[in-house]
Design a protein around this motif. Structure first.
Motif, PDB file in Angstrom:
ATOM      1  N   LEU A 182    -101.288  -3.690 -38.424  1.00 37.00           N
ATOM      2  CA  LEU A 182    -100.559  -4.336 -37.263  1.00 37.00           C
ATOM      3  C   LEU A 182    -100.504  -3.460 -35.919  1.00 37.00           C
ATOM      4  O   LEU A 182    -100.897  -3.960 -34.880  1.00 37.00           O
ATOM      5  CB  LEU A 182     -99.509  -5.136 -37.554  1.00 37.00           C
ATOM      6  CG  LEU A 182     -98.713  -5.934 -36.418  1.00 37.00           C
ATOM      7  CD1 LEU A 182     -99.639  -6.895 -36.005  1.00 37.00           C
ATOM      8  CD2 LEU A 182     -97.381  -6.662 -37.092  1.00 37.00           C
ATOM      9  N   GLY A 183     -99.923  -2.467 -35.903  1.00 35.72           N
ATOM     10  CA  GLY A 183     -99.797  -1.555 -34.857  1.00 35.72           C
ATOM     11  C   GLY A 183    -100.768  -1.116 -34.324  1.00 35.72           C
ATOM     12  O   GLY A 183    -101.015  -1.222 -32.925  1.00 35.72           O
ATOM     13  N   ILE A 184    -101.849  -0.855 -35.059  1.00 38.81           N
ATOM     14  CA  ILE A 184    -103.270  -0.617 -34.393  1.00 38.81           C
ATOM     15  C   ILE A 184    -103.848  -1.647 -33.776  1.00 38.81           C
ATOM     16  O   ILE A 184    -104.286  -1.517 -32.335  1.00 38.81           O
ATOM     17  CB  ILE A 184    -104.349  -0.091 -35.379  1.00 38.81           C
ATOM     18  CG1 ILE A 184    -103.829   1.350 -36.110  1.00 38.81           C
ATOM     19  CG2 ILE A 184    -105.434  -0.175 -34.901  1.00 38.81           C
ATOM     20  CD1 ILE A 184    -104.579   1.672 -37.573  1.00 38.81           C
ATOM     21  N   MET A 185    -103.898  -2.897 -34.278  1.00 42.59           N
ATOM     22  CA  MET A 185    -104.436  -4.089 -33.808  1.00 42.59           C
ATOM     23  C   MET A 185    -103.686  -4.490 -32.215  1.00 42.59           C
ATOM     24  O   MET A 185    -104.158  -5.022 -31.312  1.00 42.59           O
ATOM     25  CB  MET A 185    -104.755  -5.112 -34.740  1.00 42.59           C
ATOM     26  CG  MET A 185    -105.829  -4.688 -35.704  1.00 42.59           C
ATOM     27  SD  MET A 185    -106.092  -5.310 -37.261  1.00 42.59           S
ATOM     28  CE  MET A 185    -106.308  -7.106 -36.788  1.00 42.59           C
ATOM     29  N   ALA A 186    -102.343  -4.327 -32.388  1.00 45.75           N
ATOM     30  CA  ALA A 186    -101.522  -4.679 -31.486  1.00 45.75           C
ATOM     31  C   ALA A 186    -101.677  -3.762 -30.237  1.00 45.75           C
ATOM     32  O   ALA A 186    -101.775  -4.274 -29.212  1.00 45.75           O
ATOM     33  CB  ALA A 186    -100.097  -4.677 -31.732  1.00 45.75           C
ATOM     34  N   HIS A 187    -101.857  -2.477 -30.456  1.00 45.75           N
ATOM     35  CA  HIS A 187    -102.169  -1.861 -29.266  1.00 45.75           C
ATOM     36  C   HIS A 187    -103.513  -2.229 -28.704  1.00 45.75           C
ATOM     37  O   HIS A 187    -103.660  -2.015 -27.481  1.00 45.75           O
ATOM     38  CB  HIS A 187    -102.200  -0.178 -29.967  1.00 45.75           C
ATOM     39  CG  HIS A 187    -103.072   0.622 -29.216  1.00 45.75           C
ATOM     40  ND1 HIS A 187    -102.539   1.194 -27.785  1.00 45.75           N
ATOM     41  CD2 HIS A 187    -104.189   1.256 -29.163  1.00 45.75           C
ATOM     42  CE1 HIS A 187    -103.619   1.970 -27.318  1.00 45.75           C
ATOM     43  NE2 HIS A 187    -104.434   2.175 -28.108  1.00 45.75           N
ATOM     44  N   GLU A 188    -104.518  -2.087 -29.682  1.00 42.86           N
ATOM     45  CA  GLU A 188    -106.015  -2.346 -28.860  1.00 42.86           C
ATOM     46  C   GLU A 188    -106.289  -3.481 -28.149  1.00 42.86           C
ATOM     47  O   GLU A 188    -106.760  -3.658 -27.152  1.00 42.86           O
ATOM     48  CB  GLU A 188    -107.003  -2.267 -30.291  1.00 42.86           C
ATOM     49  CG  GLU A 188    -107.291  -0.967 -30.665  1.00 42.86           C
ATOM     50  CD  GLU A 188    -108.012  -0.038 -30.025  1.00 42.86           C
ATOM     51  OE1 GLU A 188    -108.911  -0.777 -29.049  1.00 42.86           O
ATOM     52  OE2 GLU A 188    -108.382   1.135 -30.043  1.00 42.86           O
ATOM     53  N   ASN A 189    -105.434  -4.760 -28.841  1.00 43.91           N
ATOM     54  CA  ASN A 189    -105.536  -6.068 -27.985  1.00 43.91           C
ATOM     55  C   ASN A 189    -104.382  -6.396 -27.101  1.00 43.91           C
ATOM     56  O   ASN A 189    -104.297  -7.432 -26.764  1.00 43.91           O
ATOM     57  CB  ASN A 189    -105.704  -6.949 -29.026  1.00 43.91           C
ATOM     58  CG  ASN A 189    -106.933  -6.793 -30.280  1.00 43.91           C
ATOM     59  OD1 ASN A 189    -107.957  -6.573 -29.798  1.00 43.91           O
ATOM     60  ND2 ASN A 189    -106.729  -6.809 -31.314  1.00 43.91           N
ATOM     61  N   GLY A 190    -103.573  -5.357 -27.101  1.00 41.73           N
ATOM     62  CA  GLY A 190    -102.293  -5.645 -26.105  1.00 41.73           C
ATOM     63  C   GLY A 190    -101.512  -6.728 -26.538  1.00 41.73           C
ATOM     64  O   GLY A 190    -100.751  -7.632 -25.717  1.00 41.73           O
TER      65      GLY A 190
END
Lengths: 463, 105
Positions: A182-190
């Protein structure tokens, strides 16, 4: 549409780095997600830390720093792991030293701490913070065993923050396994994840958590440990670890690297989805509660499975805290007995062992005798064949396990039955040798703790 | 008529402290209907004789043609304090697959 590729690079502390290295060499992922912390692992790390205060992290990162990280960084792959365990900052110093020795520069390491509350248990008691057991509702403060570790499962927010600030290696403590994704995807997708307001926010967080859950056990999603694919007509010695090609619109393809063993199918993903899930409509994580009941998995082509249909619900009010408690020790020893009369010899041996222990100054709290090849794994759940049949077996094994309070009892109890090698039934083999080491017996105390008491922190170290 | 569970399903089990969950995945839609009708929580608990001390909950997972059995007080106190060889209950799945269902014709 934007797509990122996240690989499940590690399933447990001690997993092989070869799966992750195959992915890194092919440049088949943008992120390697490593989960090193099972429920038990923190107790193991605490023992390391007591012996040496610079330890307490999953030590396979030292191997990864020599073998995997140089390849990953040269390909621009970022690494997110909870291998920091009980000592992320010390882990970062160690990794930094290993990377510098290899002449590697330009790595920004982030550590995430604040989940470890072992030193705060007294403070919680003084402030009347209720810590009640999730299973039997007993209060932690009434517990008679000393704590070995106390860690709160924390969410993805600090993983996102560290990536937003340019970290390319994140060494976290007890971030809940799927929250790494989730941390990775939240970062990538803002995505904003600390205060989701709409159903859309919750659904995409739930989607990311599900991807994390599929990846968190490494090869178990890509053909390992799979009854549904038995007799497993693929190679497992070079098993390809799972990779998720994740789209911004919350769809994804699950796959693995080219030219690797294993298999990714609806069946292998289905098996991993049910693993360690309880109610499929309420999979609870620190950031969101996930409803997996309408999940859609489809075989798209060879080693490609699509996934969609995941819903989210607001996160739980409190966080989960798991406290390890030292209850005593367990000592284990294996013995083997050959045809003829293998079963009668086992029975005679057990009787002699029990008689011997009665005469020795040992306090055995509990003992267990399992016959290997008969009821070793399933104990009372299986029927035991009759003695005549068992006496015809070419061999039988016996496993003896004892629980005891102090760490000397195990040695005394095993040393006391050494003489049965000469004095007991004919042809007894002991494995390994005589006198196994004892291991600590720990019980876990799971409870909930108010969120506002836990404030994770990120720090950075540049290499 | 008797049907062996292993002929119509696969299974995977795992641990959360003293709770063991066993996911049972049907091989087909028809097999899932059979599982739903016949593989009850009581049957699962009885199959493990004394190993599962607490209750067994059954969750239906239609979109995966799977049933999930959550077995409480099943792991001798939890992996880290268990005296069992299979302390994590990884083979609860294997043992469940031995079960035979009695199907009305």
């Amino acid at each position: 549409m934007k797509q990122i590729r996240i690989a499940g690079a590690q399933g447990f502390y001690g997993d092989s780095p070869l799966g992750a290295m195959a992915i890194a060499m092919q440049g088949a992922a943008d992120y390697l997600m490593h989960d090193a912390l099972a429920e038990l692992t923190l107790s193991i790390l605490q023992k390391d830390k007591i012996k040496d205060p610079t330890l307490g992290y999953a030590r396979d990162i030292e191997v990864h720093a020599r073998t995997l990280y140089p390849i990953a960084f040269s390909k621009g792959i970022k690494i997110v792991t909870n291998s920091g365990g009980l000592n992320p900052e010390s882990a970062a110093e160690k990794v930094k030293a290993i990377l510098e020795k290899q002449g590697i520069k330009g790595v920004k390491i982030a550590t995430i701490t604040g989940d470890d509350v072992l030193d705060r248990l007294t403070e919680f008691k003084e402030n009347n913070v209720e810590l009640n057991n999730l299973d039997d509702n007993s209060s932690y403060y009434d517990s008679k065993f000393p704590p070995t570790h106390a860690n709160v499962y924390i969410g993805a927010q600090k993983v996102k923050e560290a990536l937003d600030n340019g970290a390319n290696l994140i060494l976290a403590g007890r971030v809940a396994d799927p929250c790494l994704a989730l941390g990775i995807m939240a970062h990538e997708n803002g995505w904003k994840i600390d205060d989701p307001t709409t159903q859309e926010d919750l659904d995409r967080m739930a989607f990311a958590i599900t991807i994390g859950h599929i990846l968190e056990c490494g090869g178990q999603a890509s053909g390992g440990n799979a009854y549904s694919e038995w007799p497993m007509n693929y190679s497992v010695s070079d098993l390809g670890y799972p990779i998720a090609h994740v789209n911004e619109d919350c769809t994804a393809i699950l796959t693995k690297a080219d030219n690797t063993g294993g298999k990714v199918s609806r069946n292998t993903i289905r098996e991993q989805l049910v693993y360690e899930i309880h109610d499929p409509t309420n999979y609870i994580t620190p950031d969101v509660v996930v409803d997996l009941s309408n999940i859609k998995l489809e075989d798209v082509s060879e080693n490609k499975v699509s996934i969609s249909g995941i819903k989210g619900k607001p996160r739980p009010e409190k966080l989960k805290l798991c406290i390890g408690q030292h209850e005593g020790f367990v000592t284990e020893q294996f013995f083997f007995f050959s045809y003829p009369y293998a079963y009668d010899k086992v029975q005679m041996f057990i009787k002699a062992v029990k008689e011997t222990w009665q005469k020795l100054p040992v306090q055995i709290i509990e003992s267990r005798f399992n016959i290997i090849g008969v009821n070793g794994l399933h104990e009372d759940a299986v029927d035991i064949p009759n003695a005549d049949e068992l006496n015809q077996r070419s061999e039988l094994g016996l496993r003896i396990a004892i629980k005891h309070k102090d760490d000397r009892t195990g040695k005394t109890a095993i040393a006391g039955i050494v003489c049965l090698g000469l004095n007991g039934p004919p042809g007894v083999i002991s494995v390994p040798g005589w006198g196994n080491m004892n291991r600590a017996m720990l019980s876990l105390f799971p409870c909930l703790i108010p969120r506002e008491l836990i404030n994770p922190e990120v720090r950075y170290i540049n290499v | 008529m008797k049907i062996k569970l292993i002929d119509i399903a696969s299974a995977r089990s795992g641990d959360k402290n003293n709770v063991c969950n066993i996911g049972v995945m049907a091989k087909s839609i028809e097999d899932y209907a059979t599982l739903k009708q016949y593989l009850t929580a009581d049957l699962v608990k009885a199959h493990f004789k004394g190993l599962i001390k607490g209750k067994v909950e059954r969750f239906e997972w239609d979109s995966l043609e799977s049933l999930n059995f959550v077995c409480h007080e099943a792991l001798d106190g939890g992996a880290s304090r268990s005296m069992r060889m299979d302390s994590l209950g990884k083979n609860f799945s294997s043992h469940l697959l031995r079960l035979e269902l009695t199907i009305s014709e």
